[in-house]
Design a protein around this motif. Structure first.
Motif, short mmCIF file in Angstrom:
data_model
loop_
_atom_site.label_atom_id
_atom_site.label_comp_id
_atom_site.label_asym_id
_atom_site.label_seq_id
_atom_site.Cartn_x
_atom_site.Cartn_y
_atom_site.Cartn_z
N VAL A 1 0.83 -1.21 0.00
CA VAL A 1 0.00 0.00 0.00
C VAL A 1 0.86 1.26 0.00
CG1 VAL A 1 -1.63 1.33 1.41
CG2 VAL A 1 -2.04 -1.09 1.00
N ILE A 2 1.92 1.27 0.78
CA ILE A 2 2.81 2.44 0.81
C ILE A 2 3.44 2.65 -0.56
CG2 ILE A 2 4.99 3.36 1.71
CD1 ILE A 2 4.26 2.07 4.40
N SER A 3 4.00 1.59 -1.13
CA SER A 3 4.70 1.75 -2.41
C SER A 3 3.75 2.14 -3.53
CB SER A 3 5.45 0.46 -2.76
OG SER A 3 4.53 -0.59 -2.99
N GLN A 4 2.62 1.48 -3.61
CA GLN A 4 1.69 1.77 -4.70
C GLN A 4 0.92 3.07 -4.46
OE1 GLN A 4 1.78 -0.04 -7.69
NE2 GLN A 4 3.60 -0.53 -6.49
N GLY A 5 0.71 3.43 -3.22
CA GLY A 5 0.07 4.72 -2.93
C GLY A 5 0.96 5.88 -3.35
N THR B 1 12.21 10.06 -11.69
CA THR B 1 11.39 8.87 -11.43
C THR B 1 12.22 7.74 -10.83
OG1 THR B 1 9.92 9.45 -13.26
CG2 THR B 1 9.84 7.18 -12.49
N ALA B 2 13.40 7.50 -11.39
CA ALA B 2 14.25 6.42 -10.87
C ALA B 2 14.66 6.68 -9.43
CB ALA B 2 15.48 6.26 -11.76
N VAL B 3 15.04 7.90 -9.11
CA VAL B 3 15.44 8.24 -7.74
C VAL B 3 14.24 8.14 -6.80
CG1 VAL B 3 16.29 10.11 -6.27
CG2 VAL B 3 17.41 9.64 -8.45
N PHE B 4 13.12 8.69 -7.21
CA PHE B 4 11.93 8.66 -6.36
C PHE B 4 11.47 7.23 -6.10
CE2 PHE B 4 7.34 8.83 -5.59
CZ PHE B 4 7.30 9.72 -4.52
N ALA C 1 12.79 1.66 -0.93
CA ALA C 1 13.56 1.50 0.30
C ALA C 1 12.72 1.79 1.54
CB ALA C 1 14.79 2.41 0.26
N VAL C 2 11.92 2.84 1.48
CA VAL C 2 11.10 3.20 2.64
C VAL C 2 10.02 2.15 2.89
CG1 VAL C 2 9.39 4.87 3.48
CG2 VAL C 2 11.55 5.67 2.53
N SER C 3 9.30 1.76 1.86
CA SER C 3 8.23 0.78 2.07
C SER C 3 8.80 -0.58 2.49
CB SER C 3 7.35 0.66 0.83
OG SER C 3 8.10 0.27 -0.28
N GLY C 4 9.94 -0.96 1.95
CA GLY C 4 10.58 -2.20 2.38
C GLY C 4 11.06 -2.14 3.82
N ILE D 1 15.03 -5.90 -0.69
CA ILE D 1 16.36 -5.67 -0.12
C ILE D 1 16.27 -4.86 1.17
CG2 ILE D 1 18.56 -4.48 -0.50
CD1 ILE D 1 18.21 -5.24 -3.51
N ALA D 2 15.48 -3.79 1.15
CA ALA D 2 15.35 -2.95 2.35
C ALA D 2 14.70 -3.71 3.50
CB ALA D 2 14.56 -1.69 2.02
N ALA D 3 13.73 -4.54 3.19
CA ALA D 3 13.09 -5.34 4.25
C ALA D 3 14.07 -6.34 4.83
CB ALA D 3 11.86 -6.05 3.71
#
Length: 126
Positions: free
Chosen positions: A15-19, A44-47, A53-56, A111-113
């Motif tokens: 939900v975080i990533s797709q939102g 777009t690539a950076v965002f 990373a944040v959602s993971g 990876i982040a998770a």
């Protein structure tokens, strides 16, 4: 009950990533924005890397002992939906945006998770 946290982590990571992806698409592609395509590609690539990373990280921290599994399940879900989106060609964003989501954001969720590590265990929550 830890498996419930793992399921909630998968849902929350998705939900975080797709939102945030949806908000990004709405801002850049539905808004009247005039920007060079190469610059938009870089933005777009950076965002999407930051969003992944944040959602993971959130999913990995929430799932506690199952952070690795939950993160990669969320990444697989994001990848599957993106591939379906590419095949159906129903979205407003261009193909290169979808490929960035597939090749940058989805792997970074896993990876982040995996690297988030568990929350500190307390005696009442072992």
């Amino acid at each position: 009950m830890t498996w419930v946290r793992g399921v909630i982590a998968v849902v929350l990571g998705y939900v975080i990533s797709q939102g945030l992806n949806g908000a990004y698409v709405y801002f850049w592609y539905f808004g009247d924005r005039s920007i060079h395509t190469a610059l938009l590609f870089i933005i777009t690539a950076v965002f999407m890397a930051v969003v992944g990373a944040v959602s993971g990280h959130v999913a990995g921290r929430l799932a506690r002992p199952y952070g690795n599994i939950s993160g990669w399940v969320a990444a697989a879900l994001i990848a599957a939906v993106t591939v379906g989106n590419i095949i159906a060609d129903v979205a407003a964003e261009p193909l290169w945006h979808k490929l960035i989501v597939l090749l940058v954001m989805a792997p970074l969720v896993g990876i982040a998770a995996s690297r988030a590590g568990p929350l500190e265990a307390t005696p009442d929550r072992v």
